[in-house]
Design a protein around this motif. Structure first.
Motif, mmCIF file in Angstrom:
data_model
loop_
_atom_site.group_PDB
_atom_site.id
_atom_site.type_symbol
_atom_site.label_atom_id
_atom_site.label_comp_id
_atom_site.label_asym_id
_atom_site.label_seq_id
_atom_site.Cartn_x
_atom_site.Cartn_y
_atom_site.Cartn_z
ATOM 1 N N GLN A 303 37.779 42.681 30.414
ATOM 2 C CA GLN A 303 39.215 42.544 30.651
ATOM 3 C C GLN A 303 39.515 42.312 32.138
ATOM 4 O O GLN A 303 40.373 41.496 32.513
ATOM 5 N N ARG A 304 38.760 43.064 32.986
ATOM 6 C CA ARG A 304 38.969 42.870 34.434
ATOM 7 C C ARG A 304 38.605 41.447 34.856
ATOM 8 O O ARG A 304 39.316 40.807 35.646
ATOM 9 N N TYR A 305 37.474 40.949 34.367
ATOM 10 C CA TYR A 305 37.066 39.583 34.704
ATOM 11 C C TYR A 305 38.089 38.561 34.224
ATOM 12 O O TYR A 305 38.418 37.598 34.936
ATOM 13 N N ASN A 306 38.591 38.806 33.015
ATOM 14 C CA ASN A 306 39.593 37.871 32.489
ATOM 15 C C ASN A 306 40.850 37.876 33.355
ATOM 16 O O ASN A 306 41.452 36.820 33.607
ATOM 17 N N LEU A 307 41.265 39.067 33.802
ATOM 18 C CA LEU A 307 42.445 39.134 34.668
ATOM 19 C C LEU A 307 42.196 38.416 36.000
ATOM 20 O O LEU A 307 43.047 37.676 36.511
ATOM 21 N N ILE A 308 41.007 38.654 36.586
ATOM 22 C CA ILE A 308 40.678 37.984 37.856
ATOM 23 C C ILE A 308 40.616 36.476 37.660
ATOM 24 O O ILE A 308 41.080 35.685 38.516
ATOM 25 N N HIS A 309 40.050 36.083 36.536
ATOM 26 C CA HIS A 309 39.948 34.640 36.270
ATOM 27 C C HIS A 309 41.324 34.006 36.156
ATOM 28 O O HIS A 309 41.555 32.868 36.634
ATOM 29 N N LYS A 314 45.247 30.543 39.276
ATOM 30 C CA LYS A 314 46.541 30.347 39.913
ATOM 31 C C LYS A 314 46.391 30.105 41.435
ATOM 32 O O LYS A 314 47.123 29.305 42.013
ATOM 33 N N ALA A 315 45.500 30.868 42.098
ATOM 34 C CA ALA A 315 45.307 30.721 43.560
ATOM 35 C C ALA A 315 43.840 30.897 43.857
ATOM 36 O O ALA A 315 43.397 32.014 44.190
ATOM 37 N N PRO A 316 43.032 29.846 43.779
ATOM 38 C CA PRO A 316 41.581 29.990 43.944
ATOM 39 C C PRO A 316 41.211 30.449 45.341
ATOM 40 O O PRO A 316 40.324 31.303 45.494
ATOM 41 N N GLY A 317 41.818 29.932 46.385
ATOM 42 C CA GLY A 317 41.430 30.283 47.746
ATOM 43 C C GLY A 317 41.692 31.749 48.042
ATOM 44 O O GLY A 317 40.841 32.455 48.590
ATOM 45 N N VAL A 318 42.880 32.183 47.742
ATOM 46 C CA VAL A 318 43.243 33.583 47.993
ATOM 47 C C VAL A 318 42.352 34.513 47.195
ATOM 48 O O VAL A 318 41.892 35.537 47.682
ATOM 49 N N MET A 323 38.058 38.430 46.879
ATOM 50 C CA MET A 323 36.804 38.864 46.281
ATOM 51 C C MET A 323 35.736 39.048 47.335
ATOM 52 O O MET A 323 34.947 39.993 47.282
ATOM 53 N N TYR A 324 35.718 38.178 48.337
ATOM 54 C CA TYR A 324 34.742 38.288 49.409
ATOM 55 C C TYR A 324 34.966 39.566 50.197
ATOM 56 O O TYR A 324 34.020 40.316 50.475
#
Length: 365
Positions: A303-309, A314-318, A323-324
């Motif tokens: 579920q966490r991965y799905n939320l992050i995905h 929506k905002a890949p760079g941010v 995540m980094y």
């Protein structure tokens, strides 16, 4: 006082005698005359005289009264008899059984017409087979053959009593009751022992042998109409012959040791098996709990991965930068290192490590 009789005394009708019957013929004399004539008739056979006179009449009258008194005493004394509480009376009339009486005062015809046999029906009697109470052994009675062709010495006793309901059978149907009971007991015991093995009769079959012998004895004595009740059969001792007695005792001891070890093993099994079952149940419960926890963690991570995905789309760079930073924080956070940023210059910016001060101040405390 006189009375008339016609041809044979007061018992012959139609004459009338002392009970109010009138005379039917000429008078033949009074009672005194009859007594005198009887005295004269008896005097002819008596030695030393013809038997006449008043004194002879008085003597005959005395004899008659004496005989009458003796008859009354005989009837009164012989008719009544007493039966004790532990007895039953057997009435005989002319040698024939007519009935039985209970304890207390009873009546019967006196002797020699009647007689009474008092039977102690409540007395407990004992027959010893194979031994005597003084300790003597009777091998001809005790040695018996088992079903597996072995010889055993059997000492036992029989408790019995006369049947209170049928004492007449006991009195009339068997000639020597005690010998009969003993012979039946020995015969039945030999029959029952012949159906058993020596191991069984020496160890586990004693109670069944006693019950079986008692039942068979009672059935056979009932067929004899002996009037006997077998109350109990008790085995006093059952041993192998003296020549092999020690060997059989060793066998018995080994069997007892075997049974003891079996009991100890069963006790140990009853202790260990529940503990093992409890441990197995605990392991299964822990495994089930771990499985549920792992499944829930995996679902949470999914579920966490799905939320992050979703946020990443929506905002890949941010999302990548976040995540980094979170990864670097998780990796470098527990490390004891100091990172100096020169900000593009060659001269480093002075930096004071607060961790060392914190540690030293903590140690000073």
């Amino acid at each position: 006082m006189s009375w008339n009789n016609q041809g044979g005394g007061p018992w012959r009708p139609p004459g009338r005698g002392p009970w109010g019957q009138g005379p039917s013929g000429p008078p033949t004399g009074d009672l005194e005359e009859i007594i005198r004539r009887v005295q004269e008739a008896l005097g002819k056979f008596a030695p030393g005289g013809s038997g006449g006179g008043g004194s002879g009449g008085f003597s005959l009258r005395t004899v008659l009264f004496g005989v009458l008194a003796a008859v009354l005493v005989w009837l009164a004394w012989g008719t009544f008899y007493t039966v004790q509480p532990n007895e039953v009376g057997i009435n005989l009339v002319l040698g024939r059984y007519t009935g039985k009486t209970a304890a207390g005062l009873n009546t019967n015809w006196p002797w020699p017409i009647g007689s009474v046999i008092k039977v102690p029906v409540w007395d407990q009697l004992i027959e010893e087979v194979g031994y005597r109470s003084n300790g003597a052994d009777v091998p001809e009675e005790s040695q018996m053959l088992t079903g597996d062709k072995n010889i055993v010495d059997v000492h036992f006793r029989v408790n019995w009593q006369i049947d209170p309901a049928k004492p007449e059978d006991y009195v009339f149907n068997i000639l020597r009751p005690r010998e009969t009971v003993k012979a039946v007991a020995e015969s039945i015991m030999r029959e029952v022992v012949g159906l058993k093995t020596i191991d069984g009769i020496l160890t586990t079959d004693r109670a069944s042998v006693e019950a079986d012998v008692q039942k068979r004895m009672q059935d056979l004595l009932n067929e004899y109409h002996a009037g006997v009740l077998v109350k109990q059969v008790q085995l006093q001792s059952v041993d192998a012959p003296s020549q092999v007695l020690s060997a059989y005792r060793d066998v018995t001891a080994a069997q007892q040791d075997q049974q003891r070890q079996v009991n100890e093993a069963e006790t140990y099994a009853n202790k260990v098996v529940p503990e093992a079952e409890g441990g197995a149940s605990r392991i299964l419960a822990e495994a089930n709990a771990y499985r549920e926890q792992t499944i829930l963690d995996a679902r949470g991570q999914t579920q966490r991965y799905n939320l992050i995905h979703e946020q990443y789309k929506k905002a890949p760079g941010v999302t990548r930068e976040r995540m980094y930073l979170e990864t670097m924080e998780r990796v470098l956070g527990p490390m004891d290192k100091t990172i100096v940023d020169t900000n593009g210059t060659t001269t480093p910016v002075p930096y004071i490590s607060l961790d060392a001060l914190t540690k030293s101040s903590g140690g000073a405390k």
